[in-house]
Design an enzyme around this catalytic site. Structure first.
Site, PDB file in Angstrom:
ATOM      1  N   TYR A 202      -0.049   0.004  10.577  1.00  0.00           N
ATOM      2  CA  TYR A 202      -0.421  -0.487   9.246  1.00  0.00           C
ATOM      3  C   TYR A 202       0.696  -0.206   8.248  1.00  0.00           C
ATOM      4  CZ  TYR A 202      -3.090  -1.028   4.890  1.00  0.00           C
ATOM      5  OH  TYR A 202      -3.525  -1.417   3.654  1.00  0.00           O
TER       6      TYR A 202
ATOM      7  N   SER B 174       0.848  -1.195   0.000  1.00  0.00           N
ATOM      8  CA  SER B 174       0.000   0.000   0.000  1.00  0.00           C
ATOM      9  C   SER B 174       0.877   1.235   0.000  1.00  0.00           C
ATOM     10  CB  SER B 174      -0.876   0.005   1.259  1.00  0.00           C
ATOM     11  OG  SER B 174      -1.497   1.246   1.461  1.00  0.00           O
TER      12      SER B 174
END
Length: 311
Positions: A187, A161
């Site tokens: 994350y 990501s």
């Protein structure tokens, strides 16, 4: 990385998974897509199945997985869409999945994950996002290495990501035992780990004919955002509404990395919008951070991960 020349393709931000797979024959090949019951996982699996691959959806909820498999079969005519239980936060579940897999594996799409979750820990005490997004896939891939090697040209697609730009892997405190927990930072750390994993797989497993690349699928609203508030989602959307993708578009780069002949032989790279990404510019949410492609960090992460799984 196999060469310093960046890879370009005719596909773009707007291309779909079906655009990317058009004309590709995957007959006789086998794929695993983790998290294949929803979001871009379903569309990745659908595209691979449409090209003739046998596709196994590795999912926590096998009922949802079977519904997805039935839908993929109905839309593609391919009845070799299988479902198997897999919980990436449970090392026993991963071991069972590996033990039940038989024969070669040509494509492993490490797609499943959790995003911006509140602080949670596995029974081992591992931070849940790192444990699920990285360690779970690490254990799965290393367990399946003989099957990947048997394919004689296997590929791993490691779904990362742009959030990797939020944090390197903080080796001094990966599990947030001493620093305050922050969901987006955690994350980001796990997504950096996904990139570093692809770098080290390509180095270590080259003699087995296995390559791995990582990718940014794009901004897509899916079940991945289950922990993200509507207020935060609105803020993210307002930042660049044009950048958001459909799930079919979001799966395009995964399919490119997993199956397209356009990137044959390439490994240890990071892709976005169906192109190899360049270095990230300060303040931008595109490109790849140098720390995510650092071979020393990749080697260190591999050693740390191996040690954690050995207990």
């Amino acid at each position: 990385m196999t060469t310093s020349t960046p890879i370009t393709t005719p596909f773009t931000h707007d291309s779909t998974a079906m655009d990317v797979i058009q004309g590709v024959d995957l007959g006789g090949r086998r794929a695993i897509v983790t998290g294949g019951s929803s979001g871009i996982g379903v569309e990745t699996a659908r595209a691979l199945a449409s090209a003739g691959a046998e596709v196994t959806l590795a999912v926590r909820n096998t009922d949802a997985g079977q519904r997805a498999a039935d839908d993929i079969t109905a839309s593609t005519g391919n009845d070799r869409v299988l479902v198997a239980p897999l919980d990436l936060a449970d090392q026993g579940s991963i071991a069972d999945f590996v033990a039940n897999w038989d024969g070669p594996l040509h494509m492993l799409v490490n797609n499943a994950g959790i995003m911006a979750a509140p602080e949670m820990r596995t029974p081992q005490g591992w931070e849940m996002q790192f444990a699920t997004n990285h360690l779970g896939h690490f254990a799965l891939a290393t367990g399946l290495r003989p099957s990947l090697a048997a394919a004689e040209g296997a590929r791993i697609a490691s779904v990362s990501s742009a959030a990797h730009l939020r944090s390197p892997v903080v080796f001094e405190d990966i599990q947030y035992e001493r620093r305050p927990y922050e969901p987006w930072q955690a994350y980001g750390q796990s997504k950096t780990a996904n990139v570093l994993f692809a770098v080290e797989v390509t180095r270590l497993w080259a003699d087995d004919g296995i390559v791995a690349n990582s990718l940014m699928p794009g901004a897509i609203q899916t079940n991945l955002q289950r922990y993200v508030t509507e207020e935060e989602l609105n803020r993210l959307r307002s930042g660049n509404a044009a950048a958001w993708k459909t799930v079919e578009q979001g799966a395009a780069t995964s399919v490119l990395v997993a199956a397209s002949p356009l990137i044959d032989g390439a490994g240890g790279r990071y892709f976005e919008d169906c192109q190899e990404a360049g270095p990230a510019a300060p303040g931008e949410r595109r490109g790849v951070a140098p720390y995510a492609l650092d071979p020393e960090a990749a080697e260190r992460l591999w050693q740390v991960s191996t040690a954690l799984l050995k207990g």
